[in-house]
Design a protein around this motif. Structure first.
Motif, mmCIF file in Angstrom:
data_model
loop_
_atom_site.group_PDB
_atom_site.id
_atom_site.type_symbol
_atom_site.label_atom_id
_atom_site.label_comp_id
_atom_site.label_asym_id
_atom_site.label_seq_id
_atom_site.Cartn_x
_atom_site.Cartn_y
_atom_site.Cartn_z
ATOM 1 N N TRP A 35 0.841 -1.200 0.000
ATOM 2 C CA TRP A 35 0.000 0.000 0.000
ATOM 3 C C TRP A 35 0.876 1.251 0.000
ATOM 4 O O TRP A 35 0.596 2.212 -0.718
ATOM 5 C CB TRP A 35 -0.954 0.026 1.199
ATOM 6 C CG TRP A 35 -2.141 -0.873 1.061
ATOM 7 C CD1 TRP A 35 -2.462 -1.946 1.856
ATOM 8 C CD2 TRP A 35 -3.192 -0.789 0.089
ATOM 9 N NE1 TRP A 35 -3.631 -2.519 1.425
ATOM 10 C CE2 TRP A 35 -4.099 -1.838 0.345
ATOM 11 C CE3 TRP A 35 -3.448 0.071 -0.975
ATOM 12 C CZ2 TRP A 35 -5.245 -2.035 -0.418
ATOM 13 C CZ3 TRP A 35 -4.594 -0.128 -1.738
ATOM 14 C CH2 TRP A 35 -5.472 -1.171 -1.456
ATOM 15 N N ARG A 74 -5.522 3.747 4.956
ATOM 16 C CA ARG A 74 -5.101 2.518 5.637
ATOM 17 C C ARG A 74 -5.020 2.672 7.157
ATOM 18 O O ARG A 74 -5.157 1.695 7.888
ATOM 19 C CB ARG A 74 -3.741 2.035 5.106
ATOM 20 C CG ARG A 74 -3.642 1.871 3.602
ATOM 21 C CD ARG A 74 -4.787 1.188 2.877
ATOM 22 N NE ARG A 74 -5.211 -0.093 3.404
ATOM 23 C CZ ARG A 74 -6.297 -0.725 3.029
ATOM 24 N NH1 ARG A 74 -7.091 -0.207 2.101
ATOM 25 N NH2 ARG A 74 -6.622 -1.884 3.557
ATOM 26 N N TYR A 104 -2.100 7.037 2.411
ATOM 27 C CA TYR A 104 -1.883 5.882 3.277
ATOM 28 C C TYR A 104 -2.407 6.169 4.692
ATOM 29 O O TYR A 104 -3.099 5.351 5.286
ATOM 30 C CB TYR A 104 -0.392 5.502 3.328
ATOM 31 C CG TYR A 104 -0.138 4.268 4.142
ATOM 32 C CD1 TYR A 104 -0.345 2.995 3.603
ATOM 33 C CD2 TYR A 104 0.292 4.354 5.462
ATOM 34 C CE1 TYR A 104 -0.137 1.852 4.366
ATOM 35 C CE2 TYR A 104 0.501 3.214 6.223
ATOM 36 C CZ TYR A 104 0.287 1.971 5.663
ATOM 37 O OH TYR A 104 0.478 0.842 6.420
#
Length: 151
Positions: free
Chosen positions: A13, A26, A22
């Protein structure tokens, strides 16, 4: 923990997302209100896609002005978003994530009285999105006159 069709390691990622993408997609971060490119973006047509996996999430026609400082949608493309209870920050909210990769989008709020068909506000981080004017929802690419996928 939910398993999603698109699976990547944190390193994978990080290789395809910017540090801010990110952090939000995430790590469940939030961009500052009013800072996102799509907050005041009101095209007449198009699709907002997941910045992580390109899944179609919202139609331009779902977007409305809520004044909250983040892009607001009254509904998503069917099956595009999953909802999870979020008890962080000392309150109970409903987190929304991409159903394809699990990327954090934001939160959904109900019953705020907006004059929309669902009385919901999907409050989404701009950085979690990518806009395309193409209204094609499936990630299959454009088709030629015979209905075959183009390369």
């Amino acid at each position: 923990m939910t398993s999603y069709p698109v699976q990547k390691t944190p390193q994978e990622w990080q290789a395809i997302l910017t540090p801010e993408q990110y952090r939000i997609l995430r790590l469940k971060g939030t961009e500052p209100p009013g800072s996102g490119v799509y907050d005041k973006h009101y095209p007449s047509k198009g699709i907002y896609r997941c910045a992580g996996c390109d899944a179609p999430l919202y139609k331009a026609s779902h977007k409305f002005s809520s004044g909250c400082g983040w892009p607001a949608y009254y509904d998503c493309i069917p099956g595009a978003v999953e909802r999870h209870e979020d008890r962080s920050h000392g309150m109970v909210r409903t987190e929304i994530v991409c159903a394809r990769c699990g990327g954090h989008l934001g939160h959904v709020f109900k019953g705020e009285g907006f004059p929309t068909p669902t009385d919901e506000r999907h409050c989404v981080n701009s950085i979690s999105l990518r806009f395309t004017e193409d209204e094609e929802e499936a990630g299959e690419g454009k088709k030629d006159e015979e209905g075959e996928n183009k390369a």
